[in-house]
Design an enzyme around this catalytic site. Structure first.
Site, mmCIF file in Angstrom:
data_model
loop_
_atom_site.group_PDB
_atom_site.id
_atom_site.type_symbol
_atom_site.label_atom_id
_atom_site.label_comp_id
_atom_site.label_asym_id
_atom_site.label_seq_id
_atom_site.Cartn_x
_atom_site.Cartn_y
_atom_site.Cartn_z
ATOM 1 N N HIS A 136 -4.223 49.523 22.302
ATOM 2 C CA HIS A 136 -5.533 50.093 23.093
ATOM 3 C C HIS A 136 -6.170 51.225 22.333
ATOM 4 O O HIS A 136 -7.484 51.258 22.002
ATOM 5 C CB HIS A 136 -5.152 50.943 24.356
ATOM 6 C CG HIS A 136 -5.095 49.883 25.487
ATOM 7 N ND1 HIS A 136 -4.034 48.833 25.622
ATOM 8 C CD2 HIS A 136 -5.768 49.899 26.771
ATOM 9 C CE1 HIS A 136 -4.153 48.263 26.668
ATOM 10 N NE2 HIS A 136 -5.210 48.764 27.322
ATOM 11 N N HIS A 185 2.994 54.662 26.029
ATOM 12 C CA HIS A 185 3.001 55.090 24.430
ATOM 13 C C HIS A 185 3.345 56.379 24.164
ATOM 14 O O HIS A 185 3.247 57.432 24.945
ATOM 15 C CB HIS A 185 1.533 54.748 23.801
ATOM 16 C CG HIS A 185 1.106 53.176 23.702
ATOM 17 N ND1 HIS A 185 1.996 52.623 22.721
ATOM 18 C CD2 HIS A 185 0.272 52.456 24.275
ATOM 19 C CE1 HIS A 185 1.419 51.139 22.713
ATOM 20 N NE2 HIS A 185 0.417 51.207 23.523
#
Length: 219
Positions: A136, A185
């Site tokens: 992302h 993450h």
């Protein structure tokens, strides 16, 4: 001639500035999570960001993180390419789409090479695949960053240029933070994604300038 040399020196300085932390973050101990300092930093930041958890905020964050996913980024690239084609900038349209696609392939390759597991720290969503670098963060950096570049070089007003850049940078940063908030993450995944994306933009711009050098048609 002097301006060209100064421009080249600036690009070289920026490249080195990006490359040093890139090499550090992509070193074995850091990306595997065994570097003590970075491991502590990862857990400190993820705990701080996740302390903001609440139902309303999570809804907003999910909307933000969607803007960094493959469907949204694909839509942005398609829309950008259509706009460029409308203004008869077909080289820019094709190059933009190709650069983003190749950037996505590079992210997949890097994930496969490093194979870092995702954090197991109160995740709010379940994601498949490896964690490092963040797809992302890298995808948003390349997609929105390159789009901002191609828009800015055709704008005349400094205020308009600053607005486009500010919107792109803010969106990229928010997408990165959203991944930490959701627990999918580590902080170092996000920073590595930003750095890899920024380096890919620099490479792409370098190639694009060489392709379009001396040409005005379709650029």
């Amino acid at each position: 001639m002097g301006d060209i040399r100064i421009g080249n020196q600036k690009r070289l300085l920026i490249s080195i500035t990006l490359l040093i932390p890139f090499i550090l973050l992509f070193s074995g101990p850091v990306r595997s999570g065994t570097a003590e300092y970075f491991r502590g930093l990862d857990y400190l930041i993820i705990s701080m960001v996740q302390s903001l958890h609440n139902e309303t905020f999570t809804t907003v964050v999910l909307a933000v993180t969607f803007l960094g996913g493959i469907p949204a980024l694909t839509g942005v690239v398609a829309l950008g390419a259509v706009v460029f084609l409308y203004y008869k900038r077909w080289i820019t349209a094709l190059f933009y789409a190709g650069a983003v696609a190749l950037g996505g392939g590079l992210n997949a390759l890097l994930k496969w090479l490093f194979q870092r597991d995702r954090p197991d720290f109160n995740p709010l969503v379940i994601e498949q695949g490896f964690s490092f670098p963040s797809g992302h963060a890298m995808g948003a950096t390349i997609t929105y960053g390159l789009l901002a570049y191609f828009v800015v070089i055709h704008l005349q007003e400094k205020g308009a240029k600053a607005t486009v850049i500010s919107v792109a940078v803010t969106l990229i940063l928010l997408i990165g933070l959203s991944r930490i908030y959701l627990g999918v993450h580590y902080f170092t995944d996000i920073i590595a994604g930003f750095l890899a994306g920024a380096l890919w933009i620099m490479i792409s711009v370098f190639v694009w300038k060489r392709i379009t050098k001396g040409s005005t048609a379709g650029v």
